[in-house]
Design a protein around this motif. Sequence first.
Motif, PDB file in Angstrom:
ATOM      1  N   ASN A  85       5.120  54.643  36.630  1.00 35.73           N
ATOM      2  CA  ASN A  85       5.187  53.709  37.760  1.00 35.73           C
ATOM      3  C   ASN A  85       4.121  52.621  37.716  1.00 35.73           C
ATOM      4  O   ASN A  85       4.328  51.533  38.252  1.00 35.73           O
ATOM      5  CB  ASN A  85       5.042  54.487  39.078  1.00 35.73           C
TER       6      ASN A  85
ATOM      7  N   PRO B 295       3.768  51.515  44.411  1.00 30.55           N
ATOM      8  CA  PRO B 295       4.176  52.308  43.244  1.00 30.55           C
ATOM      9  C   PRO B 295       3.320  53.563  43.052  1.00 30.55           C
ATOM     10  O   PRO B 295       3.812  54.574  42.534  1.00 30.55           O
ATOM     11  CB  PRO B 295       4.026  51.340  42.061  1.00 30.55           C
TER      12      PRO B 295
ATOM     13  N   THR C 192       4.858  56.129  45.152  1.00 33.75           N
ATOM     14  CA  THR C 192       6.077  56.612  44.506  1.00 33.75           C
ATOM     15  C   THR C 192       5.758  57.653  43.442  1.00 33.75           C
ATOM     16  O   THR C 192       6.432  58.679  43.321  1.00 33.75           O
ATOM     17  CB  THR C 192       6.842  55.439  43.863  1.00 33.75           C
ATOM     18  N   ALA C 193       4.702  57.400  42.673  1.00 32.26           N
ATOM     19  CA  ALA C 193       4.292  58.360  41.640  1.00 32.26           C
ATOM     20  C   ALA C 193       3.894  59.694  42.263  1.00 32.26           C
ATOM     21  O   ALA C 193       4.235  60.764  41.752  1.00 32.26           O
ATOM     22  CB  ALA C 193       3.139  57.784  40.818  1.00 32.26           C
TER      23      ALA C 193
END
Length: 475
Positions: A415, A439, A442-443
Amino acid sequence: MVIGFFMILVDTTIVSVANPAIKAALDPGTPNLDNVVWVTSAYLLAYAVPLLITGRLGDRFGPRSMYLAGLALFTLASLGCGLSTSLTMLIVMRAVQGLGAALMTPQTMAVITRTFPANQRGAAMGLWGATSGVAMLVGPLAGGLLVDGFGWEWIFFVNLPVGVIGFVLAWIFVPKLETHMHRFDIVGVVLSAVTLFLIVFGLQEGEAYNWGVIWGPITVWSLIAAGVLVMGLFILQQAKTRSEPLVPLSLFKDRNFSVANLGITTVGFTVTSMTLPLMFFYQLARGLTPTEAAMLLIPMAVAAGVLSPFAGKLLDRIDPRLMLVPGLSFVIISLLWYMSLMNTDTPIWAFLLPSALMGVGNAGMWGPLATTATRNLDPRQAGAGSGIYNTTRTIGSVLGSAAIAAFMQSRLEANLPEAAMASGGGFEGGTLPEMIAAPFATAMLQTMLLPALALTLGVIAVLFMRRPAHLATRS
């Protein structure tokens, strides 16, 4: 008994919050965290490696005596930790702490197993289970408050009054139980210690060495492979020994004992691995302090602490699967719920909801698994069985710690490839800029999938349990 057990489990997590302060005080000259990580690694190694042996010592010399000896050693080592003036001294004292913890842990389960009859053991193990669940969550919160308010030394000094009180209460109230003569399997002791050291050290330190070379031709994977090979020799030796084996393999003929050990391995994996991405998300993507982040776990600790004793009493009257399957499933659902919320826009209060559900799930897994594992143990084998159970739990935790670090790194590279490959990962502290925070979040949410999958294996395992004999007789 659970006072000392609570201290042991809190000390496995409390230091993680204090590591930056410890490094600043005792190791300010080096640019990386490799040295200070050994404050935790030394404790876990000294704790995990002797567990099989210390369980047997409790059978031979009495669980009360071994518990008191371990508690005294742990408390004195805590004083030594707080008074440490160098990182080396602190690491040595932490190893002594781990040895004290290893002496204590199997005795807590063994005393419960030998004191309470099988049809009344659920309530006692419910309290033991509540201690397990709550302590793993209280550690980061207590660590943040103590470090922020008094300094890193106090995460160790706080053990002193608790240890003294626990020692006096155990001396007065814990009964002296009958000891059983055992021949000590010296070959088994050596093989088990070598096995656990190689595997635990390899898994624990793999990320620090990038899963590559440790010394000369020795790599992390060769160390783990050697541990697995020695484990095979250990199992073969245990099966063929004519004297009393260190691990009576006959215990695994009890299906519920075997399944409960599989279950607690997945629980140890999950509880240890879920905390890392969650705390990184709270602190870096959302800008919370360590104390604020830990406070979001309070509903989990409260729900587990309040409900676990009631769950234990109910367990004495029902099939354990009726509690374990929902309990483990609630934790999985809460992990998926966390994943759905892990973005930069979710209100912080919303994270209290999956935390509460996870506490309900914790009440339905810690105590019931321990009760089921020990339900049919012969009193002569209580220490051995408790040692095996706590060893599998600890190995599960080490596996979770190693796996989540590697998986989190892979998700960061997917990401945020540039930031992940930068020196130090670019995530030293503080709130990340919005363009990176999204991001990064998200990771972290993708990383949470790993503990959820591990616990799914636990749900599948407990489905193979048998209805306890005392319920079958009653029906």
